[in-house]
Each structure stands twice: as C-alpha cells, then as structure tokens.
Design a protein around this motif. Sequence first.
Motif, PDB file in Angstrom:
ATOM      1  N   PHE A 169     -14.396   3.418 -13.843  1.00  0.00           N
ATOM      2  CA  PHE A 169     -13.330   3.722 -14.788  1.00  0.00           C
ATOM      3  C   PHE A 169     -13.799   4.771 -15.789  1.00  0.00           C
ATOM      4  O   PHE A 169     -14.987   5.050 -15.918  1.00  0.00           O
ATOM      5  CB  PHE A 169     -12.833   2.462 -15.506  1.00  0.00           C
ATOM      6  N   GLN A 170     -12.838   5.342 -16.471  1.00  0.00           N
ATOM      7  CA  GLN A 170     -13.077   6.452 -17.388  1.00  0.00           C
ATOM      8  C   GLN A 170     -12.354   6.168 -18.700  1.00  0.00           C
ATOM      9  O   GLN A 170     -11.172   5.819 -18.704  1.00  0.00           O
ATOM     10  CB  GLN A 170     -12.571   7.752 -16.769  1.00  0.00           C
ATOM     11  N   VAL A 171     -13.080   6.324 -19.796  1.00  0.00           N
ATOM     12  CA  VAL A 171     -12.528   6.102 -21.131  1.00  0.00           C
ATOM     13  C   VAL A 171     -12.324   7.459 -21.800  1.00  0.00           C
ATOM     14  O   VAL A 171     -13.262   8.254 -21.902  1.00  0.00           O
ATOM     15  CB  VAL A 171     -13.450   5.214 -21.989  1.00  0.00           C
ATOM     16  N   LEU A 244      -7.323   4.619 -20.733  1.00  0.00           N
ATOM     17  CA  LEU A 244      -8.389   4.149 -19.852  1.00  0.00           C
ATOM     18  C   LEU A 244      -7.919   4.338 -18.416  1.00  0.00           C
ATOM     19  O   LEU A 244      -6.896   3.777 -18.016  1.00  0.00           O
ATOM     20  CB  LEU A 244      -8.714   2.679 -20.132  1.00  0.00           C
ATOM     21  N   ASN A 245      -8.642   5.151 -17.658  1.00  0.00           N
ATOM     22  CA  ASN A 245      -8.301   5.440 -16.272  1.00  0.00           C
ATOM     23  C   ASN A 245      -9.095   4.507 -15.356  1.00  0.00           C
ATOM     24  O   ASN A 245     -10.314   4.608 -15.267  1.00  0.00           O
ATOM     25  CB  ASN A 245      -8.617   6.899 -15.930  1.00  0.00           C
ATOM     26  N   PHE A 246      -8.372   3.598 -14.688  1.00  0.00           N
ATOM     27  CA  PHE A 246      -8.984   2.652 -13.754  1.00  0.00           C
ATOM     28  C   PHE A 246      -9.011   3.331 -12.390  1.00  0.00           C
ATOM     29  O   PHE A 246      -8.046   3.299 -11.637  1.00  0.00           O
ATOM     30  CB  PHE A 246      -8.146   1.373 -13.714  1.00  0.00           C
ATOM     31  N   ASP A 247     -10.125   3.967 -12.057  1.00  0.00           N
ATOM     32  CA  ASP A 247     -10.184   4.794 -10.856  1.00  0.00           C
ATOM     33  C   ASP A 247     -10.351   3.978  -9.578  1.00  0.00           C
ATOM     34  O   ASP A 247      -9.713   4.264  -8.567  1.00  0.00           O
ATOM     35  CB  ASP A 247     -11.344   5.797 -10.964  1.00  0.00           C
ATOM     36  N   LYS A 248     -11.214   2.953  -9.589  1.00  0.00           N
ATOM     37  CA  LYS A 248     -11.503   2.245  -8.346  1.00  0.00           C
ATOM     38  C   LYS A 248     -11.958   0.832  -8.653  1.00  0.00           C
ATOM     39  O   LYS A 248     -12.634   0.588  -9.652  1.00  0.00           O
ATOM     40  CB  LYS A 248     -12.590   2.981  -7.559  1.00  0.00           C
ATOM     41  N   ALA A 249     -11.583  -0.081  -7.760  1.00  0.00           N
ATOM     42  CA  ALA A 249     -12.065  -1.465  -7.813  1.00  0.00           C
ATOM     43  C   ALA A 249     -12.220  -1.937  -6.374  1.00  0.00           C
ATOM     44  O   ALA A 249     -11.228  -2.214  -5.696  1.00  0.00           O
ATOM     45  CB  ALA A 249     -11.105  -2.367  -8.587  1.00  0.00           C
TER      46      ALA A 249
END
Length: 378
Positions: A169-171, A244-249
């Motif tokens: 993720f990216q803040v 907040l970018n939730f890129d991958k889980a």
Amino acid sequence: MPYKNNGGPWGGGGGDDKKGSGDRGPWGGNRPGAPPVPDIDRIVRKGQEQLRVLMGGRGGGVGRPGGPSGEIGRAGWALIGLAIVGGWLFMSLYTVKPEERSVEFIFGEYHATRDPGLNFAPWPVITYEKAAVTRENTVNIGRDDDRRSNRAPEGLMLTGDENIVDIDFQVVWNIVDLPRFLFNLREPDLTIKSVSESAMREVIGRSELKPILNRDRASVSQEVGALIQSTLDSYNAGVRIVRLNFDKADPPSEVIDAFRDVQAAAQDRDRTEKEAETYANQKLAGARGESAQLLQEAEAYRAQVVNEAEGEASRFKAIYTEYSRAKDVTRKRLYLETMERVLAGVNKVVVDQNAGNGAAGGVVPYLPLPELRRAEVN
C-alpha cells in the motif's frame, strides 16, 4: 597617468623585467626560443596597484610618486559599504513560491509563518526555512524493493484468523502546519512509514483473510487512513493524510499457487451450487404451476358436476310434481320426449302396414342390397 601599462596580460610586459630578461623559464631560468613569461611577483604587484587605484588611491606603490602604499579613498570605502549592504540584503531577502510556505526564526526560536511572495528576514538575527505544503508526498510500504533484499518483506502481516497476507500500500500525505512539521518531526518519511505500517498491522490483525482478499479493501483503507491521521495528530506532526492506495493483498509468494487452486475450487463449488439452485428453482416452479393448474381443473370439474347434478335434481323434482298431478299425460309426454331424443339422429322410414289392404294394392317392401354392399365396403 597614475600607472603605466606595459602591454602584458596583467598590466606588465615581458620587456620591463628588471633583470632585462623576458624569456625566463617557469622556474626562473631562461628558455631559448620561448615567448616572454611575466614574473609572479610582478603580476601580484601590478594587481595590488590596480586595486588601489580603483578604490580611490594613487598608483605608484612604495617608493614611487603618487601617494603612500595601501591608502583607500572615500570612493573605495563607499564601494566596500555598498558591497556589504548588497550582501546583507542578498542574505535577508528571499522569495517564497506559490506552493511553498516559510517559517522565520529569531536566533532559532519560532517567529512567524510567511506566505508566498517576496519576504524580508534581517540576517543573521532572523533566519528562515521553506517547504512545499501543497505537494503530495508518498510513502510506499510492502513494495518489491523489500523482496529484492535479504530481509523479510514489511508487507507480510498476520490476520485475525491466523493467516499471513502480503500487502502493498501507499500513503499520500502533505503538510498542513509547517511550524509543527519542522519542530516535531525529525525524519518525516520514516515516522509516517512506521505509523502507517503499525496502523495497517492493527487493522489486519483483527480482520479475517477472505474479506481482505475479496471485498473489504475499501473499508480497510478508510479505517487505516483514519488511524494514521489520529496517531500523527497526537504527535502534533502538522501532516494530513490525503489518501491511502491499497495496491495489493495476496497470500505469501511461497503458497500463492496453492492458494489460487483453493480459490479456483471454491469458485467452482459456488458456481455448481448456484447452477443446482437454479435447476431446483426451475423444477419447483414448474411443479407448483402444474399442481395449481390441476387444482383449478379439479375445482372446475367439481363445480360443473355439482351444478349439473343440482340441475338434474331440480328438473326431476319439477317433473315429479307434474307427474303426481297428471300421471297419464306426464307419462306420455316423457315417452314422446325420450323417443324424440333417441330418434333425432337416425335415418328412418315410416311405413303404414294397413295401407296394403286398400285398392291400390299396398307398398312392396324393397331391400337395397347394392347400397348395403357399398356401405360394407366403405
């Protein structure tokens, strides 16, 4: 002229050497056939003489006419004063760009916050520091950079149902209060990264794996963003979390293939269950429709039979009433109506047997054998 220019690059020439030599080598020796090289002492001496002349003194140096050596005139002092004032103004005036804000300090203590434009801070009493407050800064956590190193990726987190999930993720953040940002955060990127990672681990630690992988990423992002913001506000950091970018889980790379097989099997199971439910609903709906139709037909037949029976009973009662009043007439009438109904669709010929006793000789019976044969053939 206060000084004499001998034509050299520094005001001297090769022919004015006191020793009478203009072709000495770089170490004081003569080099045959080389062009004349100016002496270092002469270059320095000529430069000092020209500087004294520019500053208002008179040329000539020591022992020469034109004034004592090192004397500075009023113009020279004015030039020095202008240079000092210009340097001081250069150190005191500064420009703040539209996307920036500046903070001024008096001997290191906070004084004021300045807006974009030209600002004046008398140096060295007041110093300043500028920073971009509208620019969006990013902090990446759990990216591929960790996987290239030998240490464990920081994106590996433990869920509430004791599974491991790999999160990237990216803040994105910016500055909203520059004085607090400068005074309370020594290393902003490291602080925000640590707070963001801690907040994500807290939210993931009380969540289950399947919702995180499928449908709950938006809610997780909102909850983590709010937790990061509240933590930074408690630090008086002067920072606002933009998004907040939730890129991958995903599951860890070591078991992701097996996990994908499990997910594919679960999807096949869900698809088969839905197909079975669809088929059951179709059959059930058809059976219900057929049963409803049979019930309606049975109800209609029952009503028809009951109505007919009631009608026949009513008719019989009416006939019985008339029969009890006039039996002979009613009996004959019933006989005639019955014969009428029976003989209504039959081809018939009525022959009077008594007609043959007359003078005409009577009717000769005729049997139509050809028509009967044709009827049998057909």
